[in-house]
Write a protein that holds these residues in place. Structure first.
Motif, PDB file in Angstrom:
ATOM      1  N   MET A  12      55.206  39.882  21.542  1.00  0.00           N
ATOM      2  CA  MET A  12      54.963  38.734  22.385  1.00  0.00           C
ATOM      3  C   MET A  12      53.583  38.175  22.032  1.00  0.00           C
ATOM      4  O   MET A  12      52.605  38.911  21.967  1.00  0.00           O
ATOM      5  N   ASN A  13      53.556  36.901  21.804  1.00  0.00           N
ATOM      6  CA  ASN A  13      52.276  36.321  21.408  1.00  0.00           C
ATOM      7  C   ASN A  13      51.370  36.095  22.624  1.00  0.00           C
ATOM      8  O   ASN A  13      51.781  36.202  23.771  1.00  0.00           O
ATOM      9  N   GLU A  14      50.131  35.791  22.355  1.00  0.00           N
ATOM     10  CA  GLU A  14      49.110  35.627  23.397  1.00  0.00           C
ATOM     11  C   GLU A  14      49.448  34.486  24.353  1.00  0.00           C
ATOM     12  O   GLU A  14      49.209  34.579  25.561  1.00  0.00           O
ATOM     13  N   TYR A  15      50.011  33.415  23.851  1.00  0.00           N
ATOM     14  CA  TYR A  15      50.353  32.248  24.680  1.00  0.00           C
ATOM     15  C   TYR A  15      51.381  32.624  25.745  1.00  0.00           C
ATOM     16  O   TYR A  15      51.238  32.271  26.919  1.00  0.00           O
ATOM     17  N   ILE A  73      52.994  33.862  31.431  1.00  0.00           N
ATOM     18  CA  ILE A  73      53.648  34.726  32.421  1.00  0.00           C
ATOM     19  C   ILE A  73      52.652  35.173  33.492  1.00  0.00           C
ATOM     20  O   ILE A  73      52.965  35.159  34.689  1.00  0.00           O
ATOM     21  N   ILE A  74      51.451  35.537  33.093  1.00  0.00           N
ATOM     22  CA  ILE A  74      50.426  35.933  34.073  1.00  0.00           C
ATOM     23  C   ILE A  74      50.073  34.757  34.974  1.00  0.00           C
ATOM     24  O   ILE A  74      49.943  34.899  36.194  1.00  0.00           O
ATOM     25  N   GLY A  75      49.931  33.569  34.406  1.00  0.00           N
ATOM     26  CA  GLY A  75      49.631  32.377  35.200  1.00  0.00           C
ATOM     27  C   GLY A  75      50.730  32.068  36.200  1.00  0.00           C
ATOM     28  O   GLY A  75      50.458  31.746  37.367  1.00  0.00           O
ATOM     29  N   LEU A  76      51.992  32.142  35.771  1.00  0.00           N
ATOM     30  CA  LEU A  76      53.111  31.907  36.693  1.00  0.00           C
ATOM     31  C   LEU A  76      53.137  32.948  37.810  1.00  0.00           C
ATOM     32  O   LEU A  76      53.405  32.624  38.975  1.00  0.00           O
ATOM     33  N   PHE A  77      52.859  34.184  37.469  1.00  0.00           N
ATOM     34  CA  PHE A  77      52.821  35.245  38.472  1.00  0.00           C
ATOM     35  C   PHE A  77      51.747  34.964  39.525  1.00  0.00           C
ATOM     36  O   PHE A  77      51.982  35.108  40.725  1.00  0.00           O
ATOM     37  N   VAL A  78      50.570  34.537  39.091  1.00  0.00           N
ATOM     38  CA  VAL A  78      49.471  34.229  40.019  1.00  0.00           C
ATOM     39  C   VAL A  78      49.836  33.048  40.905  1.00  0.00           C
ATOM     40  O   VAL A  78      49.592  33.060  42.115  1.00  0.00           O
ATOM     41  N   ILE A  79      50.454  32.013  40.348  1.00  0.00           N
ATOM     42  CA  ILE A  79      50.839  30.837  41.131  1.00  0.00           C
ATOM     43  C   ILE A  79      51.885  31.210  42.180  1.00  0.00           C
ATOM     44  O   ILE A  79      51.785  30.815  43.348  1.00  0.00           O
ATOM     45  N   VAL A  80      52.886  31.985  41.806  1.00  0.00           N
ATOM     46  CA  VAL A  80      53.921  32.411  42.755  1.00  0.00           C
ATOM     47  C   VAL A  80      53.308  33.274  43.853  1.00  0.00           C
ATOM     48  O   VAL A  80      53.644  33.124  45.039  1.00  0.00           O
ATOM     49  N   ALA A  81      52.398  34.170  43.514  1.00  0.00           N
ATOM     50  CA  ALA A  81      51.741  35.018  44.509  1.00  0.00           C
ATOM     51  C   ALA A  81      50.930  34.173  45.494  1.00  0.00           C
ATOM     52  O   ALA A  81      50.955  34.419  46.708  1.00  0.00           O
ATOM     53  N   CYS A  82      50.243  33.153  45.009  1.00  0.00           N
ATOM     54  CA  CYS A  82      49.470  32.266  45.886  1.00  0.00           C
ATOM     55  C   CYS A  82      50.388  31.482  46.817  1.00  0.00           C
ATOM     56  O   CYS A  82      50.096  31.334  48.012  1.00  0.00           O
ATOM     57  N   ILE A  83      51.477  30.971  46.298  1.00  0.00           N
ATOM     58  CA  ILE A  83      52.429  30.214  47.121  1.00  0.00           C
ATOM     59  C   ILE A  83      53.027  31.104  48.198  1.00  0.00           C
ATOM     60  O   ILE A  83      53.153  30.695  49.362  1.00  0.00           O
TER      61      ILE A  83
END
Length: 146
Positions: free
Chosen positions: A1-4, A9-19
């Motif tokens: 899995m590349n860095e991008y 995936i980490i960014g989406l996880f953080v956004i879902v957790a905040c919501i």
């Protein structure tokens, strides 16, 4: 899995957790009973009590203040043994499982670090020879002034 993809995936996880966190905070409301029982309580001094103030029975939250009104011609109404006049009448909605008797003590209380005001109902045993009377919506309860 590349860095991008990893960062995405980490960014989406953080956004879902905040919501989810914001959603829980906005839509969860603390309950303090079913509010099916109404009590009328008279006070001589409100001292920071407002609509929405919690009602505690032996330290457990059971309801809240829903209305505050001033008693007209309060000086002609009954007073306590110290001669204090009851100027304010509060309507409390409390849990229907709680029974309040005329021997119970009702007063204002302060709790918490910030000094949150509440109305405390402290159950008391009836003195010998006195039969406790269940308080209902029809009979006003006279609170003890502090």
């Amino acid at each position: 899995m590349n860095e991008y993809m990893k960062n995405l995936i980490i960014g989406l996880f953080v956004i879902v957790a905040c919501i989810l966190t914001v959603g829980i905070i906005l839509y969860l409301q603390p309950t303090v009973g079913d509010a099916k029982e109404t009590l009328i309580v008279r006070f001589s001094n409100l001292n920071g009590i407002t609509v929405g103030t919690r009602v505690l029975f032996a330290g457990k939250p059971i309801g809240e203040v829903v209305a505050i009104s001033q008693i007209p011609q309060a000086r002609e109404q009954p007073t306590d043994e110290l001669g204090q006049v009851y100027f304010y009448q509060l309507v409390l909605h409390v849990d229907s499982s709680v029974r309040v008797y005329n021997t119970d003590q009702i007063t204002t209380a302060t709790s918490g670090l910030l000094g949150e005001k509440s109305i405390a109902i402290i159950p008391k045993a009836a003195p010998k020879g006195v039969r406790p009377i269940l308080m209902t919506e029809k009979t006003p309860i006279y609170a003890e002034s502090v």
